[in-house]
Write a protein that holds these residues in place. Structure first.
Motif, PDB file in Angstrom:
ATOM      1  N   TYR A  45      36.438  63.157 -16.238  1.00 14.02           N
ATOM      2  CA  TYR A  45      36.707  63.943 -17.628  1.00 14.02           C
ATOM      3  C   TYR A  45      36.701  61.698 -18.164  1.00 14.02           C
ATOM      4  O   TYR A  45      36.662  61.332 -17.961  1.00 14.02           O
ATOM      5  N   THR A  46      36.306  62.800 -20.035  1.00 15.35           N
ATOM      6  CA  THR A  46      36.454  61.662 -20.653  1.00 15.35           C
ATOM      7  C   THR A  46      37.194  61.210 -21.167  1.00 15.35           C
ATOM      8  O   THR A  46      38.136  62.283 -22.152  1.00 15.35           O
ATOM      9  N   ARG A  47      37.507  59.987 -21.589  1.00 20.81           N
ATOM     10  CA  ARG A  47      39.092  59.689 -22.188  1.00 20.81           C
ATOM     11  C   ARG A  47      38.906  59.664 -23.471  1.00 20.81           C
ATOM     12  O   ARG A  47      37.136  58.939 -23.792  1.00 20.81           O
ATOM     13  N   VAL A  48      39.406  60.127 -24.515  1.00 19.19           N
ATOM     14  CA  VAL A  48      39.354  60.021 -25.630  1.00 19.19           C
ATOM     15  C   VAL A  48      40.090  60.178 -26.655  1.00 19.19           C
ATOM     16  O   VAL A  48      40.962  59.602 -26.125  1.00 19.19           O
ATOM     17  N   ASP A  49      39.915  59.055 -28.032  1.00 22.67           N
ATOM     18  CA  ASP A  49      41.085  58.066 -28.552  1.00 22.67           C
ATOM     19  C   ASP A  49      41.725  59.469 -29.390  1.00 22.67           C
ATOM     20  O   ASP A  49      40.578  59.222 -30.724  1.00 22.67           O
ATOM     21  N   ILE A  50      42.189  59.496 -29.939  1.00 24.27           N
ATOM     22  CA  ILE A  50      43.382  60.986 -30.251  1.00 24.27           C
ATOM     23  C   ILE A  50      44.023  59.929 -31.758  1.00 24.27           C
ATOM     24  O   ILE A  50      45.006  60.966 -31.965  1.00 24.27           O
ATOM     25  N   ALA A  51      44.153  58.436 -31.553  1.00 25.74           N
ATOM     26  CA  ALA A  51      45.063  57.942 -32.987  1.00 25.74           C
ATOM     27  C   ALA A  51      44.015  58.489 -33.942  1.00 25.74           C
ATOM     28  O   ALA A  51      43.199  58.111 -34.804  1.00 25.74           O
TER      29      ALA A  51
END
Length: 176
Positions: A45-51
């Motif tokens: 899985y790809t880590r995504v920035d949800i900030a």
């Protein structure tokens, strides 16, 4: 003081103590505080920035996918007046026709930023996630049905209605 008032004060004081006791017990028995969702990211899985960022911290490209001349420049100026960092503006480099209001093209580093931008289109812009994209810039591609950006009040209301960003398929939230 009358007996009825004393009795009422004792009952209210008892309820306050009971409420405080229940809050304390709930806080002590809380099992969620030790959970680290970022470490539960499945392999592959790809880590995504949800900030959710402030407009001054969001970089955008504004592209025109319509026949209206100068639309990207006008909308880019409007975004710049709202403190967004406009990187590029002009015609859509993909030369793709956008039927709706707009498309928001973004990668893993801009999931939260794209979520904020959705509010400026009152959640009518089509999100287009590209897992291969390696920058934090969101492409705002204006479509045939675009009329105008939402007002500040409308944006604030839309952000409340949108709530938290939805993770794209095959992704999980980045730590921090």
């Amino acid at each position: 003081m009358t007996y009825a008032r004393v009795r009422a004060l004792v009952v209210i004081a008892g309820l306050v103590v009971l409420a405080l006791l229940l809050v304390l017990i709930t806080m002590i028995r809380d099992t969620q505080s030790g959970i680290d969702l970022a470490n539960d990211c499945p392999e592959g899985y790809t880590r995504v920035d949800i900030a959710l960022r402030e407009p001054k911290d969001i970089k955008i490209n504004v592209y025109n996918a319509t026949t209206e001349i100068g639309l990207a420049e006008n909308v880019a100026a409007n975004f710049a007046n709202r403190d967004f960092q406009v990187v590029e503006k002009g015609n859509d480099p993909l030369k793709k026709k956008v039927e709706g209001v707009a498309e928001l093209r973004y990668g893993p580093k801009a999931v939260g930023a794209a979520h904020v931008l959705r509010a400026y289109f009152l959640d009518t812009a089509e999100p287009v996630y590209d897992p291969e994209r390696d920058n934090d810039v969101v492409d705002v591609v204006l479509g045939e049905n675009f009329k105008q950006l939402a007002t500040t009040t409308e944006v604030n209301q839309a952000l409340v209605e949108l709530q938290s960003p939805v993770l794209p398929p095959g992704t999980c939230a980045e730590e921090g």
